[in-house]
Design an enzyme around this catalytic site. Structure first.
Site, short mmCIF file in Angstrom:
data_model
loop_
_atom_site.label_atom_id
_atom_site.label_comp_id
_atom_site.label_asym_id
_atom_site.label_seq_id
_atom_site.Cartn_x
_atom_site.Cartn_y
_atom_site.Cartn_z
CG HIS A 129 -1.91 1.18 1.14
ND1 HIS A 129 -3.21 1.04 0.69
CD2 HIS A 129 -1.78 2.50 1.42
CE1 HIS A 129 -3.83 2.20 0.73
NE2 HIS A 129 -2.98 3.12 1.16
CB CYS A 130 3.21 2.84 -1.47
SG CYS A 130 3.57 1.67 -2.78
NE ARG A 147 -7.89 3.15 -1.43
CZ ARG A 147 -7.35 4.21 -0.85
NH1 ARG A 147 -7.08 5.29 -1.56
NH2 ARG A 147 -7.05 4.20 0.42
NE ARG A 186 -10.10 11.50 7.15
CZ ARG A 186 -9.03 11.03 6.52
NH1 ARG A 186 -8.45 11.74 5.60
NH2 ARG A 186 -8.55 9.84 6.80
CE1 TYR A 230 -8.70 4.19 5.18
CE2 TYR A 230 -8.53 5.99 3.61
CZ TYR A 230 -8.26 5.45 4.85
OH TYR A 230 -7.53 6.18 5.77
CG HIS A 249 -5.14 2.20 6.14
ND1 HIS A 249 -4.08 1.60 5.47
CD2 HIS A 249 -5.35 3.39 5.49
CE1 HIS A 249 -3.68 2.39 4.49
NE2 HIS A 249 -4.42 3.47 4.47
CG ASP A 292 -0.78 5.34 3.73
OD1 ASP A 292 -1.17 5.35 2.54
OD2 ASP A 292 -1.27 6.08 4.60
C1 0GY Z 1 -4.30 6.47 2.46
C2 0GY Z 1 -5.10 7.22 3.41
C3 0GY Z 1 -5.73 8.41 3.18
C4 0GY Z 1 -5.99 8.97 1.89
C5 0GY Z 1 -6.39 8.27 0.82
O1 0GY Z 1 -7.36 8.13 -1.26
C6 0GY Z 1 -6.88 8.87 -0.43
O2 0GY Z 1 -6.79 10.09 -0.58
O3 0GY Z 1 -6.43 6.96 0.84
C7 0GY Z 1 -6.26 9.14 4.35
O4 0GY Z 1 -6.37 10.39 4.26
O5 0GY Z 1 -6.57 8.50 5.38
O6 0GY Z 1 -4.33 5.25 2.46
O7 0GY Z 1 -3.61 7.08 1.66
#
Ligand code: 0GY
Length: 290
Positions: A27-28, A120, A126, A153, A177, A246
């Protein structure tokens, strides 16, 4: 809009823990550079540029062999920066895209050819505006013939409402996560136990034991309060856990983690060599490089 959170760590330490040969950072992200790959007009934050060359240098520095590059909301459904990174990485990176229900078979095949293996669905309020569940189910129907999977997510409080939807998805599902548990509530709380029960009853659901830096209340460098959550998942579901840095840690405002210190968390959540081999090599290889 200028970047609105901290820049990534300029010089992460060389971790004391060495990952096994062939380890995957599952995950990156890559962001921009904006001059070549502009950020999405509908984005909720503006990241700092985090180009592919920096990601590949980090991969080598931390002792990893491969990356799974996940499309983030700041690039919306414009997957070009991610695809460009996949192409530059050769066979050493796979991708997870964000797409709309109108996507054609040809466009999906082009993404597949570049190395994309999943889509995804982001439910974090947010980060994105809400998308109707039917739209997501239409996308699932389109990706199923390619043997892709779905990355979801969401935050812990949303899981109960999401369960009926998740049950309708018959591809593998990867939860980002750890489903973002509320660490203050503890492993025994009904919210985290609900998540464990979901994993017990659905063997197509995988989980990333990632992001202690986002979840921890205790903070760096120990992140000790997150360890019991991740370790519980690794020990109970050793064949369905993934790990990722990440990097470059979008939206981190409290502190910016040292990626080397994050790697040093791994042996605390996967205490045996066999668990580390599964977490870092065998599981991601099965999902992304079968
Ligand atoms: C992550 C976490 C975040 C952001 C995103 O798609 C995204 O913008 O996943 C976050 O703000 O918790 O995995 O990069």
């Amino acid at each position: 809009m200028d970047q609105d959170y901290l820049p990534f760590h300029a010089a992460p330490k060389k971790p004391d823990y060495r990952p096994p040969a062939g380890a995957v950072d599952a995950h990156c992200h890559v962001f921009g550079p904006a001059a070549r790959f502009p950020y999405a007009p509908e984005r909720k934050y503006t990241p700092c540029d985090a180009p592919k060359e920096r990601l590949f240098a980090l991969r080598d520095h931390l002792g990893f062999s491969r990356n799974v590059i996940v499309q983030a909301s700041c690039h919306g459904r414009d997957n070009r920066a991610m695809v460009d990174a996949l192409q530059a990485a050769g066979k050493r990176a796979r991708g997870v895209a964000m797409v709309g229900q109108e996507i054609t078979r040809e466009a999906l095949e082009a993404l597949h050819e570049a190395g994309v293996r999943g889509v995804r669905f982001n439910f974090v309020k947010r980060l994105v505006d809400a998308t109707p569940k039917e739209v997501y189910l239409n996308i699932v129907a389109k990706i199923r013939p390619l043997d892709w999977h779905v990355v979801v997510y969401f935050e812990a409080a949303e899981l109960e409402e999401l369960i009926p939807f998740l049950r309708q998805i018959d591809t593998p599902i990867v939860v980002d996560h750890m489903g973002r548990p509320d660490i203050a509530k503890g492993v025994g709380h009904a919210d985290f136990q609900r998540f464990i029960q979901l994993l017990q009853t659905h063997d197509n659901i995988w989980v990333k034991v990632s992001c202690p830096e986002r979840l921890s209340l205790a903070g760096p460098p120990d992140y000790g309060d997150v360890i019991p959550f991740a370790r519980t998942l690794v020990e109970r579901f050793p064949t369905r856990v993934l790990w990722g840095t990440d990097w470059p840690h979008p939206n981190m405002k409290s502190h910016m983690p040292d990626d080397g210190a994050l790697v040093e968390v791994i042996p605390r959540i996967a205490p045996s060599p066999a668990l580390q081999q599964a977490l870092l090599v065998d599981n991601p290889m099965r999902l992304y490089w079968p």
